[in-house]
Design a protein around this motif. Structure first.
Motif, PDB file in Angstrom:
ATOM      1  N   GLU A   1      -4.836  22.724  -5.188  1.00 25.09           N
ATOM      2  CA  GLU A   1      -5.825  21.763  -5.713  1.00 25.09           C
ATOM      3  C   GLU A   1      -5.882  21.729  -7.236  1.00 25.09           C
ATOM      4  O   GLU A   1      -6.942  21.916  -7.842  1.00 25.09           O
TER       5      GLU A   1
ATOM      6  N   CYS B   1      -5.951  19.383  -9.235  1.00 25.53           N
ATOM      7  CA  CYS B   1      -6.719  18.281  -9.843  1.00 25.53           C
ATOM      8  C   CYS B   1      -8.221  18.373  -9.586  1.00 25.53           C
ATOM      9  O   CYS B   1      -8.975  17.548 -10.105  1.00 25.53           O
TER      10      CYS B   1
ATOM     11  N   GLU C   1      -3.659  18.977  -2.148  1.00 23.12           N
ATOM     12  CA  GLU C   1      -4.320  17.938  -2.921  1.00 23.12           C
ATOM     13  C   GLU C   1      -5.293  17.139  -2.046  1.00 23.12           C
ATOM     14  O   GLU C   1      -4.928  16.635  -1.001  1.00 23.12           O
TER      15      GLU C   1
ATOM     16  N   ALA D   1      -1.606  12.593  -4.134  1.00 16.05           N
ATOM     17  CA  ALA D   1      -0.620  13.138  -3.193  1.00 16.05           C
ATOM     18  C   ALA D   1       0.445  12.082  -2.888  1.00 16.05           C
ATOM     19  O   ALA D   1       1.639  12.376  -2.867  1.00 16.05           O
TER      20      ALA D   1
END
Ligand SMILES: Nc1ncnc2c1ncn2[C@@H]1O[C@H](COP(=O)(O)OP(=O)(O)OP(=O)(O)O)[C@@H](O)[C@H]1O
Ligand SMILES: [Mg+2]
Length: 257
Positions: A171, A173, A202, A208
């Motif tokens: 993860e 982001c 993601e 993604a």
């Protein structure tokens, strides 16, 4: 196949966090790992990295069985990773953070570092890595002074210092602004051009879809779908896993955070 999972299970008592996952990853590929909260994504990462020994099943990396090996051995074989909750060494400088995986500084044993003061060439190598992830200006700050997005980049530089064949990002982001996410996407595209193989957990389906060649969807520890991003986004099983049965009609792209 660079990475191959065969019937991998990781159970915590009665909780089947990962429950029989088969998957493969070719060299140069970017694989997305998506699924609702608690689906088992991080647990699967940790099982691949050697943090957990699988309850059942096997994991192969570059033709070698790695399940059951300790994390340091797995990292040494070429699997680098970042963490869902950033784990940079906060009191060290940005530069020092990258010297640790190079084996030039020791995080918990400062006295060991006295034996080996990093030379200019070594520091230069670390600087180049930091430049590659966009942190050239920040080398002298402590990691605690970095923004969340910068800490994530530092984690990537630290993982790259091990010269991994496979980079796994959990993860990367989460919590970033739109602008920071765009910059991250650009960085991953650069790394892909160097043929670095990646697994990306993601939640943002748009990210993604843009980055991944293929996506595996987990739900309650099981793989419920696998395919190209455009196939995944219209897969009824995926839509149902994210939304619950009564909301199947809603477009998945807008609803997956
Ligand atoms: N060390 C642990 N001990 C017991 N249960 C755990 C442990 N780690 C994870 N779990 C449980 O396993 C399940 C899967 O958790 P995991 O963190 O792998 O999910 P995830 O897909 O990464 O979720 P998220 O999107 O929220 O990060 C959850 O029910 C979680 O509570
Ligand atoms: Mg997770």
């Amino acid at each position: 196949m660079l990475l191959e999972l065969r019937g991998v299970k990781k159970h915590f008592g009665g909780l089947k966090a990962v429950d029989g996952v088969d998957a493969g990853l070719a060299e140069g590929e970017i694989l997305g790992l998506v699924g609702p909260n608690g689906a088992g994504k991080t647990t699967l990462f940790n099982t691949i990295c050697g943090v957990y020994r699988p309850t059942a099943g096997e994991i192969y990396f570059a033709g070698r069985k790695i399940s059951g090996l300790p994390p340091s051995t797995v990292a040494g074989l070429g699997i680098g990773r970042t963490f869902q909750i950033s784990r940079v060494f906060k009191q060290m400088t940005v530069l020092e953070n990258v010297l640790v995986p190079q084996g030039l500084l020791f995080y918990n044993q400062p006295w060991r570092s006295l034996w080996h003061r990093p030379g200019l060439a070594e520091a230069e190598k670390a600087r180049r890595l930091l430049q590659r992830v966009g942190l050239a200006e920040k080398v002298g700050l402590t990691a605690a002074q970095l923004s969340l997005a910068e800490q994530r980049r530092l984690e990537i530089a630290r993982a790259l210092a091990l010269k991994p064949k496979l980079l796994m990002l959990d993860e990367p982001c989460a919590g970033l602004s739109q602008e920071e996410i765009r910059a991250f996407v650009a960085l991953v595209k650069e790394l892909r051009q160097e043929r670095l193989t990646m697994v990306l957990i993601e939640h943002n389906m748009a990210v993604a879809a843009e980055l991944c060649d293929r996506i595996v969807v987990l739900s309650y520890g099981k793989k419920i779908a696998e395919g190209r991003p455009e196939e995944i986004q219209r897969d009824p099983a995926v839509i149902q896993a994210y939304l619950g049965e009564e909301e199947v009609e809603r477009p998945v792209r807008a609803s997956i955070r």
